[in-house]
Design a protein around this motif. Structure first.
Motif, short mmCIF file in Angstrom:
data_model
loop_
_atom_site.label_atom_id
_atom_site.label_comp_id
_atom_site.label_asym_id
_atom_site.label_seq_id
_atom_site.Cartn_x
_atom_site.Cartn_y
_atom_site.Cartn_z
N UNK A 59 29.90 44.48 37.07
CA UNK A 59 30.34 45.83 37.38
C UNK A 59 31.74 45.76 37.99
N UNK A 60 32.58 46.72 37.62
CA UNK A 60 33.93 46.76 38.20
C UNK A 60 34.74 47.85 37.56
N UNK A 61 35.97 48.01 38.07
CA UNK A 61 36.86 49.06 37.59
C UNK A 61 37.30 48.77 36.16
N UNK A 62 37.59 47.48 35.89
CA UNK A 62 37.96 47.05 34.53
C UNK A 62 36.67 46.62 33.84
N UNK A 63 36.77 45.73 32.86
CA UNK A 63 35.56 45.18 32.23
C UNK A 63 34.89 44.14 33.12
N UNK A 64 35.47 43.89 34.31
CA UNK A 64 34.87 43.02 35.34
C UNK A 64 34.73 41.56 34.90
N UNK B 269 53.71 35.24 42.84
CA UNK B 269 53.99 36.59 42.34
C UNK B 269 52.94 37.61 42.80
N UNK B 270 52.31 37.33 43.94
CA UNK B 270 51.33 38.29 44.44
C UNK B 270 49.96 38.03 43.86
N UNK B 271 49.16 39.08 43.73
CA UNK B 271 47.81 38.90 43.20
C UNK B 271 47.45 40.02 42.24
N UNK B 272 46.26 39.91 41.69
CA UNK B 272 45.82 40.83 40.64
C UNK B 272 45.81 42.29 41.14
N UNK B 273 45.49 42.47 42.43
CA UNK B 273 45.44 43.82 42.99
C UNK B 273 46.82 44.47 43.08
N UNK B 274 47.85 43.65 43.22
CA UNK B 274 49.23 44.15 43.28
C UNK B 274 49.67 44.63 41.89
N UNK B 275 49.34 43.84 40.87
CA UNK B 275 49.82 44.15 39.52
C UNK B 275 48.92 45.13 38.77
N UNK B 276 47.62 45.11 39.08
CA UNK B 276 46.67 45.97 38.37
C UNK B 276 45.77 46.67 39.38
N UNK C 154 43.13 48.82 41.39
CA UNK C 154 41.91 49.47 40.89
C UNK C 154 41.90 50.97 41.20
N UNK C 155 42.97 51.43 41.84
CA UNK C 155 43.13 52.88 42.05
C UNK C 155 43.89 53.51 40.88
N UNK C 156 44.42 52.63 40.00
CA UNK C 156 45.23 53.11 38.87
C UNK C 156 44.33 53.34 37.66
N UNK C 157 44.31 54.57 37.16
CA UNK C 157 43.45 54.92 36.02
C UNK C 157 43.82 54.13 34.76
N UNK C 158 45.06 53.60 34.72
CA UNK C 158 45.49 52.79 33.56
C UNK C 158 44.52 51.64 33.31
N UNK C 159 43.98 51.06 34.40
CA UNK C 159 43.17 49.85 34.29
C UNK C 159 41.67 50.12 34.28
N UNK C 160 41.28 51.43 34.30
CA UNK C 160 39.85 51.75 34.29
C UNK C 160 39.25 51.32 32.94
N UNK C 161 38.23 50.47 33.01
CA UNK C 161 37.60 49.96 31.78
C UNK C 161 38.49 49.01 31.00
N UNK C 162 39.58 48.56 31.62
CA UNK C 162 40.56 47.73 30.90
C UNK C 162 39.95 46.42 30.41
#
Ligand code: MG
Length: 158
Positions: free
Chosen positions: A33-38, A55-62, A64-72
């Motif tokens: 379960x998750x915001x993307x395909x988890x 270069x930071x982490x996954x939360x910086x670049x993607x 989970x508040x960004x709808x772009x990545x919902x179900x990504x």
């Protein structure tokens, strides 16, 4: 100069979700379960790569508040991370990852995961290692409540 990075991720198992690990869809009653395909394994690999290049982490670049990545599709996120690494002037040397999941058995899917990850990253399959273990029925992994992935990578200046 060779640099190393580490990545770690956890996702909860839930009914009615697809189980996608290392970009491979696996037959299972429960999925992550998750915001993307988890895809817990790909997320750990992304964090290892980003970490190696500072270069930071996954939360910086993607986020989970960004709808772009919902179900990504996490494979797309990994391809994006590869571009970030290469744009920063690095080449990936190798990746090693371990996944902890109680069931189903992942061993039959390991080669397909390695092939998929190496294709996305433009690497040879022997540059990408994936290993799987159970948690001997201990803790949340052992109770079948979730999965944990660890990844480490080495990168070098091109
Ligand atoms: Mg994640």
């Amino acid at each position: 100069m060779v640099r190393v990075g580490i990545g770690y991720d956890v996702h909860k198992l839930a009914r009615g979700r697809d189980l996608i690990i290392g970009g491979v869809r696996i037959k299972s009653e429960m999925g992550l379960e998750g915001h993307s395909d988890a895809d817990v394994l790909i997320h750990a690999v992304i964090d290892a790569l980003l970490g190696a290049a500072a270069l930071g982490d996954i939360g910086v670049h993607f986020p989970d508040t960004d709808e772009t990545w919902k179900g990504a599709d996490s494979a797309g996120l990994l391809a994006h991370a590869r571009n970030l690494i290469e744009d920063a002037g690095f080449a990936i040397c190798n990746i090693d990852a371990t996944l902890a999941l109680e069931k189903p058995k992942l061993e039959p899917h390991i080669m397909e995961m390695r092939a998929r990850l190496s294709t996305i990253l433009g690497l040879a399959v022997d540059q990408v290692s994936v290993k799987a273990t159970t948690s001997e029925k201990l803790g949340f992994v052992g109770r079948g409540q979730g999965a944990v992935a660890y990844a480490i990578c080495a990168i070098e200046n091109q």
